[in-house]
Design a protein around this motif. Structure first.
Motif, short mmCIF file in Angstrom:
data_model
loop_
_atom_site.label_atom_id
_atom_site.label_comp_id
_atom_site.label_asym_id
_atom_site.label_seq_id
_atom_site.Cartn_x
_atom_site.Cartn_y
_atom_site.Cartn_z
N ASP A 58 0.82 -1.22 0.00
CA ASP A 58 0.00 0.00 0.00
C ASP A 58 0.86 1.28 0.00
OD1 ASP A 58 0.98 -0.82 2.46
OD2 ASP A 58 -0.57 0.28 3.58
N VAL A 59 2.19 1.12 0.02
CA VAL A 59 3.06 2.30 0.07
C VAL A 59 3.39 2.75 -1.35
CG1 VAL A 59 5.34 3.14 0.80
CG2 VAL A 59 4.08 1.53 2.24
N PRO A 60 3.10 4.01 -1.71
CA PRO A 60 3.44 4.48 -3.06
C PRO A 60 4.95 4.46 -3.28
CG PRO A 60 2.07 6.09 -1.88
CD PRO A 60 2.46 5.04 -0.89
N VAL A 61 5.37 4.09 -4.49
CA VAL A 61 6.79 4.01 -4.81
C VAL A 61 7.09 4.92 -6.01
CG1 VAL A 61 8.67 2.50 -5.59
CG2 VAL A 61 6.97 1.63 -3.97
N GLY A 62 8.11 5.76 -5.86
CA GLY A 62 8.55 6.63 -6.95
C GLY A 62 9.96 6.25 -7.36
N VAL A 63 10.21 6.28 -8.67
CA VAL A 63 11.52 5.89 -9.19
C VAL A 63 12.10 7.04 -10.01
CG1 VAL A 63 12.76 4.24 -10.65
CG2 VAL A 63 10.81 3.46 -9.30
N ALA A 64 13.28 7.52 -9.62
CA ALA A 64 13.95 8.60 -10.35
C ALA A 64 15.06 8.01 -11.22
CB ALA A 64 14.55 9.60 -9.36
N LEU A 65 15.07 8.44 -12.47
CA LEU A 65 16.02 7.89 -13.47
C LEU A 65 16.77 9.06 -14.13
CD1 LEU A 65 16.50 5.01 -14.83
CD2 LEU A 65 15.07 5.87 -16.69
N PRO A 66 18.06 8.86 -14.47
CA PRO A 66 18.79 9.98 -15.10
C PRO A 66 18.48 10.13 -16.59
CG PRO A 66 20.27 8.12 -14.78
CD PRO A 66 18.94 7.72 -14.17
N ALA A 67 17.23 10.27 -16.90
CA ALA A 67 16.77 10.42 -18.29
C ALA A 67 15.38 11.05 -18.25
CB ALA A 67 16.68 9.06 -18.97
N PRO A 68 14.97 11.68 -19.36
CA PRO A 68 13.59 12.15 -19.39
C PRO A 68 12.64 10.96 -19.37
CG PRO A 68 14.69 12.52 -21.51
CD PRO A 68 15.72 12.00 -20.58
N ILE A 69 11.47 11.15 -18.82
CA ILE A 69 10.46 10.09 -18.82
C ILE A 69 9.16 10.72 -19.32
CG2 ILE A 69 9.20 8.39 -17.44
CD1 ILE A 69 11.62 8.28 -15.64
N VAL A 70 8.83 10.41 -20.55
CA VAL A 70 7.70 11.07 -21.19
C VAL A 70 6.54 10.08 -21.25
CG1 VAL A 70 6.94 12.32 -23.24
CG2 VAL A 70 9.35 12.41 -22.54
N HIS A 71 5.49 10.36 -20.48
CA HIS A 71 4.35 9.45 -20.35
C HIS A 71 4.85 8.02 -20.08
CE1 HIS A 71 2.04 12.85 -21.50
NE2 HIS A 71 2.58 12.90 -22.70
N GLY A 72 5.78 7.89 -19.18
CA GLY A 72 6.26 6.56 -18.75
C GLY A 72 7.45 6.04 -19.54
N THR A 73 7.71 6.64 -20.71
CA THR A 73 8.74 6.06 -21.59
C THR A 73 10.01 6.91 -21.65
OG1 THR A 73 7.03 5.01 -22.92
CG2 THR A 73 9.15 5.30 -23.98
N VAL A 74 11.17 6.23 -21.79
CA VAL A 74 12.48 6.89 -21.82
C VAL A 74 12.85 7.16 -23.29
CG1 VAL A 74 14.93 6.60 -21.22
CG2 VAL A 74 13.15 5.55 -19.77
N PRO A 75 12.83 8.43 -23.73
CA PRO A 75 13.13 8.69 -25.15
C PRO A 75 14.61 8.56 -25.49
CG PRO A 75 12.58 10.74 -24.01
CD PRO A 75 12.38 9.64 -23.02
N PHE A 76 15.51 8.89 -24.55
CA PHE A 76 16.95 8.68 -24.77
C PHE A 76 17.65 8.59 -23.42
CE2 PHE A 76 16.64 13.31 -24.50
CZ PHE A 76 17.71 13.64 -23.68
N MET A 77 18.83 8.02 -23.45
CA MET A 77 19.60 7.87 -22.21
C MET A 77 21.01 8.35 -22.46
SD MET A 77 19.88 6.97 -19.11
CE MET A 77 18.59 5.90 -18.47
#
Ligand code: BGC
Length: 248
Positions: A58-77
């Motif tokens: 029940d605990v919300p989880v957030g994930v930070a990534l060193p890339a843009p995340i556009v509507h869930g998807t990584v356009p480039f890394m």
């Protein structure tokens, strides 16, 4: 309470976060980023971290990534395994963690954390938070609202990708003196200032601990201050965003 995971080039870090104070509940856990940091390998590490912290369903989880995340998807890394390109982070994490997560850019997470709990708390107007590390990350926040995925580290300045000249990683790689590096930062921040006319710059990333070595050398119209959350900002911002955007 929410859980934040911060995926970086050398380590993947996680903690439970008290969202009234922006501080950790219990300890922070960390696992080295796998040498081949493919999406599957990194997602596996995230699963281990959640297990170590015994994060309830029940605990919300957030994930930070060193890339843009556009509507869930990584356009480039830029600075992690290139196989991340095109990956849907939300689906990947749902598969490996068996739960919904909120994915966001690492600098956006740090920016939200500084606005909610740190150096930009209660500051109105346009705030630009930059993180100086291997790359340069940016968060643009206007009266508390994030404009996501700004990627100002990749502005082209004098024919170069800005982060290839002015990141903290380049200072070390090229063995630049603080003065020489500050000249590059001056060029960078003056350009961003001209484009955005912000009300405040906040400088994050590990090197913000040594801010007195270079911030006083900068000559800008905009106030520029060090981040307050230092190495907790990515985790805190990811947890904060997860608690605000929980989906099921
Ligand atoms: C990436 C950004 C990231 C920044 C800091 C850049 O190279 O493109 O998405 O926020 O590095 O990690």
């Amino acid at each position: 309470m929410a859980c934040g995971i911060d995926i970086g080039g050398s380590g993947v870090k996680s903690a439970l976060v008290d969202l009234t104070t922006g501080t950790f509940i219990g300890e922070r856990v960390r696992i080295d980023t796998p040498e081949e940091a493919t999406p599957e390998a990194v997602a596996g590490v995230c699963r281990q971290l959640l297990e170590q912290l015994q994060v309830g369903d029940d605990v919300p989880v957030g994930v930070a990534l060193p890339a843009p995340i556009v509507h869930g998807t990584v356009p480039f890394m830029a600075n992690l395994d290139k196989s991340w390109t095109g990956v849907n982070l939300t689906e990947l994490m749902r598969e490996h963690l068996g739960r919904p997560v909120t994915g966001l850019n690492d600098a956006d997470a740090a920016g939200l954390a500084e606005v909610a709990f740190g150096a930009a708390k209660d500051v109105p107007g346009t705030i630009i938070v930059t993180t100086l590390g291997t790359g340069i990350g940016s968060a643009v926040i206007v009266d508390g609202t994030l404009v996501p995925n700004t990627e100002l580290g990749h502005l082209e300045i004098d024919g170069y990708d800005a982060e290839s000249q002015a990141s903290a990683g380049q200072r070390t790689a090229q063995d630049l003196s603080w003065k020489k590096w500050a000249k590059r930062l001056q060029r960078y921040y003056a350009h961003v200032e001209m484009l955005f006319s912000p009300d405040l710059f906040v400088v994050g990333g590990g090197v913000s601990r040594k801010h007195e070595k270079y911030l006083p050398l900068l000559d800008l119209k905009t106030p520029i201050v060090p981040a307050q959350l230092l190495n907790t900002a990515g985790i805190v911002g990811a947890a904060y965003q997860a608690s605000r955007t929980r989906t099921s």
